[in-house]
Design an enzyme around this catalytic site. Structure first.
Site, PDB file in Angstrom:
ATOM      1  N   TYR A 119     -80.747 -48.130  42.865  1.00 21.30           N
ATOM      2  CA  TYR A 119     -82.173 -48.428  43.017  1.00 21.30           C
ATOM      3  C   TYR A 119     -82.967 -47.149  43.210  1.00 21.30           C
ATOM      4  CZ  TYR A 119     -80.733 -53.229  43.689  1.00 21.30           C
ATOM      5  OH  TYR A 119     -80.214 -54.476  43.500  1.00 21.30           O
ATOM      6  N   ASP A 145     -81.338 -49.011  31.294  1.00 20.01           N
ATOM      7  CA  ASP A 145     -82.374 -49.527  30.402  1.00 20.01           C
ATOM      8  C   ASP A 145     -83.391 -50.403  31.127  1.00 20.01           C
ATOM      9  OD1 ASP A 145     -80.762 -51.685  30.936  1.00 20.01           O
ATOM     10  OD2 ASP A 145     -80.263 -52.138  28.848  1.00 20.01           O
ATOM     11  N   HIS A 239     -79.083 -55.027  27.451  1.00 21.12           N
ATOM     12  CA  HIS A 239     -79.346 -55.797  28.674  1.00 21.12           C
ATOM     13  C   HIS A 239     -79.391 -57.296  28.366  1.00 21.12           C
ATOM     14  CE1 HIS A 239     -80.650 -54.772  32.899  1.00 21.12           C
ATOM     15  NE2 HIS A 239     -80.784 -56.084  32.905  1.00 21.12           N
TER      16      HIS A 239
END
Length: 350
Positions: A119, A145, A239
């Site tokens: 993060y 991504d 993703h």
């Protein structure tokens, strides 16, 4: 749907029946027009086989090695968020199924149980990585991504709610007040890091002894850069078509990435795998293994741990049959000459 599923695709309908609409839409949906979502699957269908005959295939060996670890087949579990939305046991059931199948699971940092990825808060990232290392995890997979959350319109309409995320409880506030769009969207704005860049790979590698792979590469240029900064592996991924719509289907750019890497690091494929034939095609185009995401979640939603095991087992069985019918007794016997891509078909007609 009557009786037991006979292929992986049939688990999707069982999951749709089992889950609240909000949760089913969250797992099944893609970004915007969902063009890439459809293409991830359809692109596999445009690749055909060039099977070899009169090869002894009385014994088929599916096993392979991914950096230092032998697995039963080149099929791994992709990182995907919040498995407890699919089943009360969540990622624990998924992990048990992966272990029973003698394969590798990549645990998402957005899991509903606990540990992995990165993060914006570097202290939080460091703590997650250190916890992963202490608890016996074998690698870090950094998703690259998602500097921002893709526009997932079903989640916006449903005002998707984010359940407690165990990995980051006590590390960062997860309280979000978002009157417009999904609460997931508001939460993502808080935790995703739009400043993440190549130099952060060096920082991540500096805080852990674990190998670092990156997930989300789609171009030759980024594949070359990834090897230059010292990643231990690359996952070709869009993703699950949940970020930028109209990116290419992953299977269509796999070979570009493989050629760019030139054998320096292993390349894996994520996205669109629904059949053992898809696994074979990915291996023929240079992937060392594939990762499966939605099929695992659908199996989990439909039948818990047993469902995940069944999904993996079905893919393995289909891969074994494909290998036999293509004249490949082992994974290492699968070569580029065993498949024909759409580009080659068009070129042959010119």
């Amino acid at each position: 749907m009557e009786g037991e599923p006979v292929n992986v695709n049939e688990f999707q309908e069982l999951a749709r029946q089992a889950l609240p609409k909000m949760y089913y839409d969250f797992f099944s949906g893609g970004a915007e027009d969902q063009h890439t979502l459809k293409e991830n699957v359809e692109a596999f269908r445009r690749i055909t086989f060039r099977p070899r005959i009169l090869v002894d295939v009385s014994r088929i060996n599916l096993s392979t090695t991914v950096p230092g670890y032998k697995i039963s087949a080149p099929i791994m579990v992709a990182p995907s968020a919040m498995h407890k939305l699919a089943h009360p046991e969540g990622e624990i059931a998924t992990a048990r199924a992966a272990a029973a199948s003698n394969t590798i699971m990549v645990l998402s940092s957005m899991s509903s149980c606990t540990i992995e990825e990165v993060y914006k808060n570097r202290d939080v990232a460091a703590q997650l990585v250190q916890r992963a290392e202490r608890n016996g995890y074998k690698a870090i997979v950094l998703t690259v991504d998602a500097p921002m959350l893709g526009r997932r319109e079903a989640d916006i309409k449903n005002k998707m709610i984010v359940p407690p995320l165990k990995n980051i409880e006590g590390l960062v506030s997860t309280e979000v007040d978002n009157d417009e769009g999904s609460i997931l969207e508001g939460f993502a704005k808080r935790i995703l890091d739009a400043s993440l860049c190549w130099r952060d790979i060096g920082w991540l590698r500096s805080i852990t002894n674990l190998p670092t792979l990156i997930k989300g590469v789609l171009t030759r240029e980024d594949a070359i850069k990834a090897t230059e900064v010292g990643v231990a592996g690359i996952v070709v991924s869009n993703h699950g078509a949940r970020q930028l719509d109209y990116t290419p289907a992953t299977i269509t750019v796999l070979e570009e990435v493989v050629h760019a890497v030139g054998g320096k690091v292993p390349v894996f494929l994520d996205g669109g795998v629904r059949r053992g034939t898809d696994v074979f095609k990915a291996l023929a185009l240079g992937a060392q293994a594939v990762l499966i995401g939605r099929p695992v979640v659908y199996g989990l939603a439909a039948k818990g741990e047993y469902g995940v095991r069944k999904v993996i087992h079905m893919l393995k069985d289909e891969l074994e049959l494909t290998m036999a019918l293509s004249g490949c007794p082992s994974v290492k016997d699968i070569t580029r000459s065993h498949v024909r891509t759409e580009h080659e078909k068009i070129h042959s007609m010119l």
